[in-house]
Write a protein that holds these residues in place. Structure first.
Motif, mmCIF file in Angstrom:
data_model
loop_
_atom_site.group_PDB
_atom_site.id
_atom_site.type_symbol
_atom_site.label_atom_id
_atom_site.label_comp_id
_atom_site.label_asym_id
_atom_site.label_seq_id
_atom_site.Cartn_x
_atom_site.Cartn_y
_atom_site.Cartn_z
ATOM 1 N N SER A 56 -1.769 7.998 0.094
ATOM 2 C CA SER A 56 -2.324 8.947 -0.864
ATOM 3 C C SER A 56 -3.057 10.039 -0.107
ATOM 4 N N LEU A 88 -0.709 10.213 -4.979
ATOM 5 C CA LEU A 88 0.052 9.169 -4.302
ATOM 6 C C LEU A 88 1.400 9.734 -3.893
ATOM 7 N N SER A 140 -4.854 11.735 4.873
ATOM 8 C CA SER A 140 -4.284 10.715 3.996
ATOM 9 C C SER A 140 -5.011 9.398 4.180
ATOM 10 N N TRP A 194 -4.409 4.958 2.724
ATOM 11 C CA TRP A 194 -3.431 4.012 2.190
ATOM 12 C C TRP A 194 -4.088 3.207 1.088
ATOM 13 N N ARG A 195 -3.594 3.385 -0.132
ATOM 14 C CA ARG A 195 -4.189 2.758 -1.311
ATOM 15 C C ARG A 195 -3.448 1.460 -1.644
ATOM 16 N N ARG A 243 0.849 -1.193 0.000
ATOM 17 C CA ARG A 243 0.000 0.000 0.000
ATOM 18 C C ARG A 243 0.879 1.236 0.000
ATOM 19 N N VAL A 244 0.367 2.283 -0.656
ATOM 20 C CA VAL A 244 1.074 3.548 -0.742
ATOM 21 C C VAL A 244 0.162 4.634 -0.202
ATOM 22 N N MET A 263 -1.899 -1.257 -3.842
ATOM 23 C CA MET A 263 -1.271 -1.309 -5.159
ATOM 24 C C MET A 263 -1.308 -2.753 -5.675
ATOM 25 N N ALA A 286 1.897 3.917 -10.452
ATOM 26 C CA ALA A 286 2.421 5.214 -10.022
ATOM 27 C C ALA A 286 3.891 5.308 -10.424
#
Length: 135
Positions: A26, A33, A49, A51-52, A23-24, A54, A90
């Motif tokens: 965002s 991101l 923020s 956490w998306r 997760r990154v 990936m 990304a």
């Protein structure tokens, strides 16, 4: 194996990695991101923020095989590689890790001569650390 240094801002990254998720961070306002994690969005200056998740797919942007090993704890595993992976979703985000043959394989499990810039890879996890394998 060295343990990552975990601060409050980056702790969720390591928590998700321990669960086998990449997760990154965002921005919850503009969706930008960002990595490494930080409290404020560099795009819109928001402090919210999320956490998306990936896909874990990317490509090798760069790599190095340290000679001699940079860290004494890794001397027995030399030669080993350190790769910089550009994420598929990304491309401006690049993560550092090791390219291995399978999750949890030794750092020296892949012949360094097989590494190519641009090679497709995907994330795997061992002991809470993201690693990379060739796709």
């Amino acid at each position: 194996m060295l343990d990552p240094v975990v601060d409050d801002t980056g702790a969720p990254f390591w928590g998700y990695a321990a669960q086998g998720e990449l997760r990154v961070q965002s921005c919850a306002d503009c969706g930008e991101l960002r990595f490494p994690p930080r409290p404020c969005c560099p795009h819109c200056q928001s402090f919210t923020s999320e956490w998306r998740l990936m896909s874990g797919h990317g490509r090798i942007w760069s790599y190095v095989v340290p000679h001699p090993p940079l860290l004494p704890d890794y001397a027995a595993q030399a030669p080993y590689n350190v790769v910089l992976v550009e994420l598929e979703e990304a491309p401006r985000i690049r993560l550092v890790g090791n390219l291995v043959t399978a999750p949890g394989a030794p750092l020296n499990s892949l012949d360094p001569h097989r590494i190519r810039i641009g090679a497709k890879v995907h994330a795997v996890f061992a002991e809470g650390l993201p690693q990379w394998v060739l796709s």
